[in-house]
Scaffold this motif. Structure first.
Motif, PDB file in Angstrom:
ATOM      1  N   PRO A 366       0.820  -1.221   0.000  1.00 41.20           N
ATOM      2  CA  PRO A 366       0.000   0.000   0.000  1.00 41.20           C
ATOM      3  C   PRO A 366       0.850   1.265   0.000  1.00 41.20           C
ATOM      4  CG  PRO A 366       0.144  -0.855   2.220  1.00 41.20           C
ATOM      5  CD  PRO A 366       0.880  -1.833   1.350  1.00 41.20           C
ATOM      6  N   GLN A 367       0.213   2.366  -0.407  1.00 38.46           N
ATOM      7  CA  GLN A 367       0.785   3.703  -0.321  1.00 38.46           C
ATOM      8  C   GLN A 367      -0.287   4.653   0.208  1.00 38.46           C
ATOM      9  OE1 GLN A 367       3.393   4.760  -3.990  1.00 38.46           O
ATOM     10  NE2 GLN A 367       1.639   3.636  -4.794  1.00 38.46           N
ATOM     11  N   PRO A 368       0.111   5.808   0.709  1.00 43.13           N
ATOM     12  CA  PRO A 368      -0.899   6.823   1.043  1.00 43.13           C
ATOM     13  C   PRO A 368      -1.655   7.257  -0.212  1.00 43.13           C
ATOM     14  CG  PRO A 368       1.208   7.355   2.065  1.00 43.13           C
ATOM     15  CD  PRO A 368       1.471   6.233   1.106  1.00 43.13           C
ATOM     16  N   SER A 369      -2.900   7.620  -0.073  1.00 43.00           N
ATOM     17  CA  SER A 369      -3.704   8.058  -1.214  1.00 43.00           C
ATOM     18  C   SER A 369      -3.087   9.282  -1.853  1.00 43.00           C
ATOM     19  CB  SER A 369      -5.140   8.370  -0.771  1.00 43.00           C
ATOM     20  OG  SER A 369      -5.762   7.213  -0.263  1.00 43.00           O
ATOM     21  N   GLY A 370      -3.149   9.322  -3.186  1.00 40.63           N
ATOM     22  CA  GLY A 370      -2.608  10.459  -3.902  1.00 40.63           C
ATOM     23  C   GLY A 370      -3.662  11.511  -4.173  1.00 40.63           C
ATOM     24  N   SER A 371      -3.333  12.457  -5.034  1.00 40.43           N
ATOM     25  CA  SER A 371      -4.265  13.527  -5.353  1.00 40.43           C
ATOM     26  C   SER A 371      -5.509  12.956  -6.020  1.00 40.43           C
ATOM     27  CB  SER A 371      -3.580  14.530  -6.293  1.00 40.43           C
ATOM     28  OG  SER A 371      -3.172  13.884  -7.482  1.00 40.43           O
ATOM     29  N   GLY A 372      -6.664  13.472  -5.665  1.00 37.68           N
ATOM     30  CA  GLY A 372      -7.919  12.990  -6.211  1.00 37.68           C
ATOM     31  C   GLY A 372      -8.328  11.643  -5.660  1.00 37.68           C
ATOM     32  N   GLY A 373      -7.650  11.206  -4.605  1.00 36.20           N
ATOM     33  CA  GLY A 373      -8.002   9.936  -3.991  1.00 36.20           C
ATOM     34  C   GLY A 373      -7.486   8.728  -4.728  1.00 36.20           C
ATOM     35  N   LEU A 374      -6.659   8.945  -5.787  1.00 34.59           N
ATOM     36  CA  LEU A 374      -6.120   7.815  -6.527  1.00 34.59           C
ATOM     37  C   LEU A 374      -5.147   7.028  -5.654  1.00 34.59           C
ATOM     38  CD1 LEU A 374      -5.437   9.527  -9.969  1.00 34.59           C
ATOM     39  CD2 LEU A 374      -7.272   7.934  -9.423  1.00 34.59           C
ATOM     40  N   THR A 375      -5.237   5.733  -5.687  1.00 32.91           N
ATOM     41  CA  THR A 375      -4.325   4.876  -4.942  1.00 32.91           C
ATOM     42  C   THR A 375      -3.785   3.805  -5.865  1.00 32.91           C
ATOM     43  OG1 THR A 375      -6.113   3.412  -4.243  1.00 32.91           O
ATOM     44  CG2 THR A 375      -5.535   5.232  -2.765  1.00 32.91           C
ATOM     45  N   GLN A 376      -2.642   3.294  -5.529  1.00 32.22           N
ATOM     46  CA  GLN A 376      -2.036   2.228  -6.326  1.00 32.22           C
ATOM     47  C   GLN A 376      -1.184   1.362  -5.415  1.00 32.22           C
ATOM     48  OE1 GLN A 376      -2.183   1.180  -9.688  1.00 32.22           O
ATOM     49  NE2 GLN A 376      -1.168  -0.528  -8.641  1.00 32.22           N
ATOM     50  N   SER A 377      -1.460   0.060  -5.411  1.00 37.19           N
ATOM     51  CA  SER A 377      -0.593  -0.879  -4.700  1.00 37.19           C
ATOM     52  C   SER A 377       0.620  -1.187  -5.562  1.00 37.19           C
ATOM     53  CB  SER A 377      -1.355  -2.168  -4.382  1.00 37.19           C
ATOM     54  OG  SER A 377      -2.409  -1.909  -3.477  1.00 37.19           O
ATOM     55  N   LEU A 378       1.734  -1.512  -4.886  1.00 32.23           N
ATOM     56  CA  LEU A 378       3.002  -1.729  -5.578  1.00 32.23           C
ATOM     57  C   LEU A 378       3.351  -3.212  -5.590  1.00 32.23           C
ATOM     58  CD1 LEU A 378       5.024   1.238  -4.040  1.00 32.23           C
ATOM     59  CD2 LEU A 378       3.752   1.187  -6.209  1.00 32.23           C
ATOM     60  N   ALA A 379       4.184  -3.587  -6.574  1.00 32.23           N
ATOM     61  CA  ALA A 379       4.615  -4.978  -6.719  1.00 32.23           C
ATOM     62  C   ALA A 379       5.719  -5.286  -5.708  1.00 32.23           C
ATOM     63  CB  ALA A 379       5.118  -5.227  -8.136  1.00 32.23           C
ATOM     64  N   SER A 380       5.659  -6.479  -5.117  1.00 32.64           N
ATOM     65  CA  SER A 380       6.657  -6.881  -4.116  1.00 32.64           C
ATOM     66  C   SER A 380       7.758  -7.762  -4.686  1.00 32.64           C
ATOM     67  CB  SER A 380       5.975  -7.656  -2.994  1.00 32.64           C
ATOM     68  OG  SER A 380       5.529  -8.928  -3.455  1.00 32.64           O
ATOM     69  N   LEU A 381       7.510  -8.411  -5.822  1.00 33.63           N
ATOM     70  CA  LEU A 381       8.402  -9.427  -6.368  1.00 33.63           C
ATOM     71  C   LEU A 381       8.778 -10.454  -5.288  1.00 33.63           C
ATOM     72  CD1 LEU A 381       8.565  -7.317  -8.678  1.00 33.63           C
ATOM     73  CD2 LEU A 381      10.917  -8.063  -9.039  1.00 33.63           C
ATOM     74  N   GLY A 382       7.754 -10.866  -4.543  1.00 31.42           N
ATOM     75  CA  GLY A 382       7.974 -11.789  -3.444  1.00 31.42           C
ATOM     76  C   GLY A 382       8.251 -13.214  -3.871  1.00 31.42           C
ATOM     77  N   ASP A 383       8.294 -13.462  -5.183  1.00 26.19           N
ATOM     78  CA  ASP A 383       8.505 -14.829  -5.658  1.00 26.19           C
ATOM     79  C   ASP A 383       9.971 -15.177  -5.853  1.00 26.19           C
ATOM     80  OD1 ASP A 383       8.928 -13.106  -7.775  1.00 26.19           O
ATOM     81  OD2 ASP A 383       7.995 -14.420  -9.266  1.00 26.19           O
ATOM     82  N   ARG A 384      10.894 -14.258  -5.501  1.00 30.90           N
ATOM     83  CA  ARG A 384      12.303 -14.500  -5.833  1.00 30.90           C
ATOM     84  C   ARG A 384      13.237 -13.936  -4.769  1.00 30.90           C
ATOM     85  NH1 ARG A 384      11.915 -11.759 -11.367  1.00 30.90           N
ATOM     86  NH2 ARG A 384       9.814 -12.543 -11.040  1.00 30.90           N
ATOM     87  N   ALA A 385      14.454 -14.492  -4.735  1.00 33.60           N
ATOM     88  CA  ALA A 385      15.509 -13.943  -3.895  1.00 33.60           C
ATOM     89  C   ALA A 385      15.987 -12.635  -4.497  1.00 33.60           C
ATOM     90  CB  ALA A 385      16.667 -14.933  -3.793  1.00 33.60           C
ATOM     91  N   MET A 386      16.313 -11.688  -3.608  1.00 34.17           N
ATOM     92  CA  MET A 386      16.669 -10.352  -4.077  1.00 34.17           C
ATOM     93  C   MET A 386      18.182 -10.160  -4.102  1.00 34.17           C
ATOM     94  SD  MET A 386      13.745  -9.277  -4.823  1.00 34.17           S
ATOM     95  CE  MET A 386      14.211  -7.639  -5.348  1.00 34.17           C
ATOM     96  N   PHE A 387      18.641  -9.443  -5.112  1.00 32.80           N
ATOM     97  CA  PHE A 387      20.032  -9.106  -5.358  1.00 32.80           C
ATOM     98  C   PHE A 387      20.647  -8.428  -4.122  1.00 32.80           C
ATOM     99  CE2 PHE A 387      23.091  -6.129  -7.520  1.00 32.80           C
ATOM    100  CZ  PHE A 387      23.866  -7.084  -8.151  1.00 32.80           C
ATOM    101  N   ARG A 388      21.840  -8.733  -3.589  1.00 32.38           N
ATOM    102  CA  ARG A 388      22.841  -9.646  -4.113  1.00 32.38           C
ATOM    103  C   ARG A 388      22.958 -10.905  -3.249  1.00 32.38           C
ATOM    104  NH1 ARG A 388      28.160  -7.930  -3.246  1.00 32.38           N
ATOM    105  NH2 ARG A 388      27.394  -6.736  -1.469  1.00 32.38           N
ATOM    106  N   LEU A 389      23.665 -11.932  -3.772  1.00 33.51           N
ATOM    107  CA  LEU A 389      24.109 -13.061  -2.976  1.00 33.51           C
ATOM    108  C   LEU A 389      25.534 -12.717  -2.555  1.00 33.51           C
ATOM    109  CD1 LEU A 389      23.575 -15.922  -1.880  1.00 33.51           C
ATOM    110  CD2 LEU A 389      24.443 -16.819  -4.046  1.00 33.51           C
ATOM    111  N   ALA A 390      25.632 -11.963  -1.433  1.00 33.05           N
ATOM    112  CA  ALA A 390      26.900 -11.374  -1.019  1.00 33.05           C
ATOM    113  C   ALA A 390      27.760 -12.433  -0.325  1.00 33.05           C
ATOM    114  CB  ALA A 390      26.651 -10.196  -0.084  1.00 33.05           C
ATOM    115  N   TYR A 391      28.934 -12.679  -0.872  1.00 29.21           N
ATOM    116  CA  TYR A 391      29.821 -13.764  -0.434  1.00 29.21           C
ATOM    117  C   TYR A 391      31.058 -13.210   0.262  1.00 29.21           C
ATOM    118  CZ  TYR A 391      33.437 -17.402  -0.901  1.00 29.21           C
ATOM    119  OH  TYR A 391      34.454 -18.293  -0.657  1.00 29.21           O
ATOM    120  N   ARG A 392      31.493 -13.914   1.316  1.00 29.73           N
ATOM    121  CA  ARG A 392      32.781 -13.626   1.957  1.00 29.73           C
ATOM    122  C   ARG A 392      33.475 -14.928   2.329  1.00 29.73           C
ATOM    123  NH1 ARG A 392      34.568  -8.671   3.730  1.00 29.73           N
ATOM    124  NH2 ARG A 392      33.057  -6.968   3.483  1.00 29.73           N
TER     125      ARG A 392
END
Length: 847
Positions: A366-392
């Motif tokens: 979710p986000q706060p409502s924008g001008s005119g009451g427009l709202t838009q949910s955002l994509a999470s890309l929750g189906d994948r591991a996120m960059f980077r695979l940090a190695y030491r």
């Protein structure tokens, strides 16, 4: 992937079969090897300096909507409402507080104009520069001032500057389709910049540029690797002898998922600008195994991976496992990349962020409502591991950290959080042993109203971990922003400290329905990047997007650096915290726990029955702050523990502790010769063994507690053999010491030396001799069995009004001041078996 709206329409026609798609290479084009979907050898050339490229601004970002990364094709069960078992609701106290350093504007609305939407925010830090690469432009910044020193320009312009005709006219010089990655190759001191070019379908390209020097504004070596499948969502990493890259493969125009591909590029030749090949392995779909959006390992720190570690790929598989593949062979001549069978690593079960989203793109932030009451949910890309695979590589073990977005409430549509992992693999003697396992993991999801997602994780040289990410919420002012949470190696496993805001957005991304065909108002990310400063191996640099005013195509990016407290401080060895030094252990198995120290990379604990010993245990904990030790004695004896700390790659510091084993201990008891008996020369002393005694020592002397006759360290033996005993009839004092739990207990026994004792007599001056000059020195012959001599000098018999001399075992008095008239009387006392015997002499005195 960068597509214009017109090109999107063409690809949709291809998708529905309205335009035929064929594979036709030009006559001078390298065709894929038989059975492969890639060309082994890359086209290559050189560029002009990046700083000489034209500055390029995107005037109408609506014409540059990034192709949305395809979701995982693997079906998932419906969310069950299962709570996340490793959810961290409240922050824990941590000394790993970050201090903000650089904080400057990256490319976007307020600097250089927009690129595509979303930005795919990515960047890396080098020795003196920060390089940002977003959809679809890149720029170089002075990391000390934040000033942009070159760009913005496009990677296609760099390829178009090549004198090589095939590069100058190829897809990499024509198209900027995005999904950019920029990396700093620390070992080589070079920049690695890449994006794909897929608008030239049915040929799909990965365009890679390697800086010729450490200056990102200089010239580059250029490589164009080509494929016959749509190489979506590429992720890249630096390894010691290769560059690693991963793709999700799709058919022409992205019509269907065909598999996942992992490749290795010939780093050695690429650093020289020579011809270079790639070797790849494909996981075909639906034949399996089912893997998706793998991450390649990316080396941080100054220690290269072990020679036998050739690189790793990791990702999610199902909802309770990770999957990890290791490279076992590379053949650049044939393009064959060999992997192991793959390791499934069980993890605490999770629900993907926005898993219930019916569109499959995991859209529910979710986000706060924008001008005119427009709202838009955002994509999470929750189906994948996120960059980077940090190695030491810490020498005795390898570690990797990464993250992905989850729904800790288990509904698939609820508040999101960040699941993070630290994986370990032992490398005793520098050789990998066993396999990777989860050293620790957790889910950051405080009980507030913020949603957290799109993270990137890294570890500094002192083993502090940071996870940086986006935050947003539906309440007023909870606009998409940037935050970080950190932990120190001494914090409780699986926990993170307080959250620190890095930069606050001030607007929401709106659902602007008028943006037309191809509009994707839910797009956010599609990834972010947290990188480590090579100059101190401590400072971390994070890049993400935000909005300063509500709209769809007006994002900004922000670059923020921070350093976690303690990193770079003077190293301090770890210290035992439990059990307390000197205490009695709880049984034959004991848990030993210690603090993290400062700058300590690993810990090794020795447990033995003598100081510095390891006959009970020698355990490398591979970074863990506790271990169980079994096989401990139960006889009350001393247990000796040495805690080693690896600092700077060397086992250079240790702390030592002594404990008492459980049970009771008794000292040894002298058994032979019998107390008070006469000793011959030599004599063997024996004693009965105690319990819990780790060492016996015996003192033999002419006074109590002395060892002027003999000192014998018998170890754990029960005798002192053939001790030389003077045969003078004197008292002999023997002390038997038993070392128990670090303390000596003693038994004292007296004997009489064989032979006869005799007192000493004054030998000079001869009694009756007149003494002159006011001084005299008295000497005597040594007696037998005498332990001390004392001299009285007086004006009457037995008096010492002239002098008193305690000569010890010396046979002279030294100079004594005497009168110059009258007579003096000298008494020589010999201490024999505790009693004094004496002889006398007298002397007239004269001037």
């Amino acid at each position: 992937m960068r597509l214009s709206r017109i090109r999107s329409c063409i690809l949709l026609l291809c998708l529905f079969g309205l335009i035929p798609v064929t594979r036709a290479f030009a006559a001078d084009e390298n065709a894929p090897a038989t059975g492969k979907n890639f060309v082994v050898q890359a086209r290559h050339g050189k560029s002009i300096p990046m700083r000489e490229l034209p500055t390029i601004y995107i005037v109408d970002p609506k014409e540059m909507v990034d192709h949305e990364p395809f979701p995982s094709p693997f079906p998932l069960p419906n969310p069950t409402g299962r709570a996340d078992a490793v959810r961290q609701v409240l922050p824990t106290f941590s000394g790993a507080t970050p201090t903000i350093g650089a904080n400057f504007e990256g490319l976007g609305t307020d600097l250089g104009g927009l690129g595509g939407d979303p930005p795919d925010s990515d960047g890396a830090v080098g020795s003196t520069q920060y390089v940002e690469f977003i959809n679809t432009r890149w720029a170089v910044f002075n990391k000390a001032t934040g000033a942009m020193t070159a760009g913005p320009s496009t990677l296609s312009a760099l390829f178009a500057s090549s004198s090589d005709t095939t590069l100058k006219t190829g897809n990499c010089a024509k198209y900027d389709n995005g999904d950019p990655i920029v990396l700093w190759d620390r070992a080589a001191q070079r920049w690695v910049v890449t994006q794909f070019a897929v608008s030239g379908a049915p040929v799909y390209d990965e365009c890679v540029a390697i800086s010729q020097t450490a200056d990102a504004t200089g010239a580059y070596y250029l490589y164009d690797f080509t494929y016959t499948a749509f190489n979506d969502y590429p992720k890249m990493g630096v390894w010691s002898d290769k560059y690693l890259i991963t793709y999700n493969l799709f058919g022409p125009t992205g019509s269907s998922f065909t598999g996942t591909e992992v490749c290795a590029f010939d780093r050695t030749n690429m650093l020289l600008g020579n011809a270079a090949n790639q070797a790849c392995f494909t996981f075909p779909y639906p034949a399996g195994p089912f893997v998706y959006s793998l991450l390649p390992s990316d080396v941080d720190g100054n220690t290269a991976p072990p020679a036998s570690s050739q690189g790793y790929f990791a990702g999610l598989t199902g909802l309770s496992d990770l999957v990890l593949y290791s490279i076992t062979g590379v053949d650049y001549a044939t393009g064959a990349l060999t992997l192991n069978a793959g390791q499934t690593i069980p993890v605490t079960a999770f629900t993907q962020a926005c898993q219930s989203n019916p569109g499959g793109y995991r859209i529910c932030i979710p986000q706060p409502s924008g001008s005119g009451g427009l709202t838009q949910s955002l994509a999470s890309l929750g189906d994948r591991a996120m960059f980077r695979l940090a190695y030491r590589n810490f020498g005795s073990y390898e570690t990797m950290v990464f993250n992905h977005s989850v729904d800790p409430g288990g509904t698939g549509s609820g508040q999101t959080g960040v699941r993070w992992y630290e994986l370990h693999q032992p490398t005793p003697n520098g050789v990998p042993s066993g396999s990777f396992s989860v050293f620790q993991s957790g889910t950051l999801a405080p009980s507030d109203t913020l949603w957290r997602w799109m993270g990137s994780a890294a570890m500094d040289s002192y083993r502090n971990i940071a996870v940086a990410y986006s935050t947003s919420g539906s309440s007023a002012a909870q606009f998409p922003s940037m935050s970080v949470v950190t932990r120190a190696p001494g914090d409780a496993l699986g926990t993170l400290g307080n959250e620190t805001g890095l930069f606050s957005g001030s607007a929401s991304q709106l659902d602007v329905t008028s943006c037309g065909s191809g509009c994707q108002p839910w797009r956010w990310g599609d990834y972010t990047a947290l990188s480590i400063d090579p100059t101190d191996d401590c400072t971390m640099w994070y890049i993400n997007q935000y909005l300063s005013s509500a709209a769809l195509f007006n994002w900004n990016t922000r670059v923020v650096s921070f350093k976690i407290a303690g990193c770079g401080d003077t190293p301090v060895a770890a210290a035992m915290t439990s059990p307390s030094a000197g205490s009695t252990l709880g049984g034959t198995t004991q848990t030993f726990t210690w603090n993290a120290g400062t700058g300590v990379q690993d810990y090794d604990i020795w447990v033995g029955t003598n100081a510095g010993g390891k006959d009970i245990a020698n355990i490398d904990t591979f970074g863990a702050l506790s271990t169980d030790v079994s096989g401990l004695p139960s006889n009350g004896q001393g247990v000796y523990v040495t805690l080693w700390s690896k600092i700077g790659g060397t086992w250079s510091q240790s702390n030592r502790y002594v404990y008492a084993a459980t049970g009771s201990a008794t000292p040894g008891v002298m058994s032979s010769p019998t107390a008070g008996s006469t000793l011959s020369d030599p004599t063997t002393f024996t004693w009965t063994a105690g319990t819990g005694v780790t060492q016996y020592s015996i003192y033999v002397g002419t006074t109590a507690g002395a060892h002027d006759i003999a000192f014998v360290n018998a170890g754990t033996g029960t005798s002192a053999n053939n001790v030389t005993i003077p045969q003078n009839g004197a008292t002999v004092y023997v002390t038997l010491y038993s070392l128990i739990a670090g303390n000596y207990q003693k038994q004292q026994v007296q004997y009489v030396a064989g032979g006869a004792a005799s007192k000493a007599t004054i030998s000079s001056p001869v009694s009756g001799t007149t003494l002159h000059g006011g001084t005299a020195t008295f000497n005597w012959s040594g007696g037998s069995g005498v332990t001390q001599y004392t001299v009285y000098v007086g004006t009457t018999h037995g008096a010492h009004d002239v002098a008193f001399v305690n000569a010890g075992q010396n046979t002279t008095s030294g100079a004594v001041t005497i009168p110059t008239s009258g007579t003096i009387y000298v008494t020589l006392y010999s201490l024999i078996n505790g009693s004094y015997q004496y002889t006398t002499a007298s002397y007239p005195c004269a001037p």
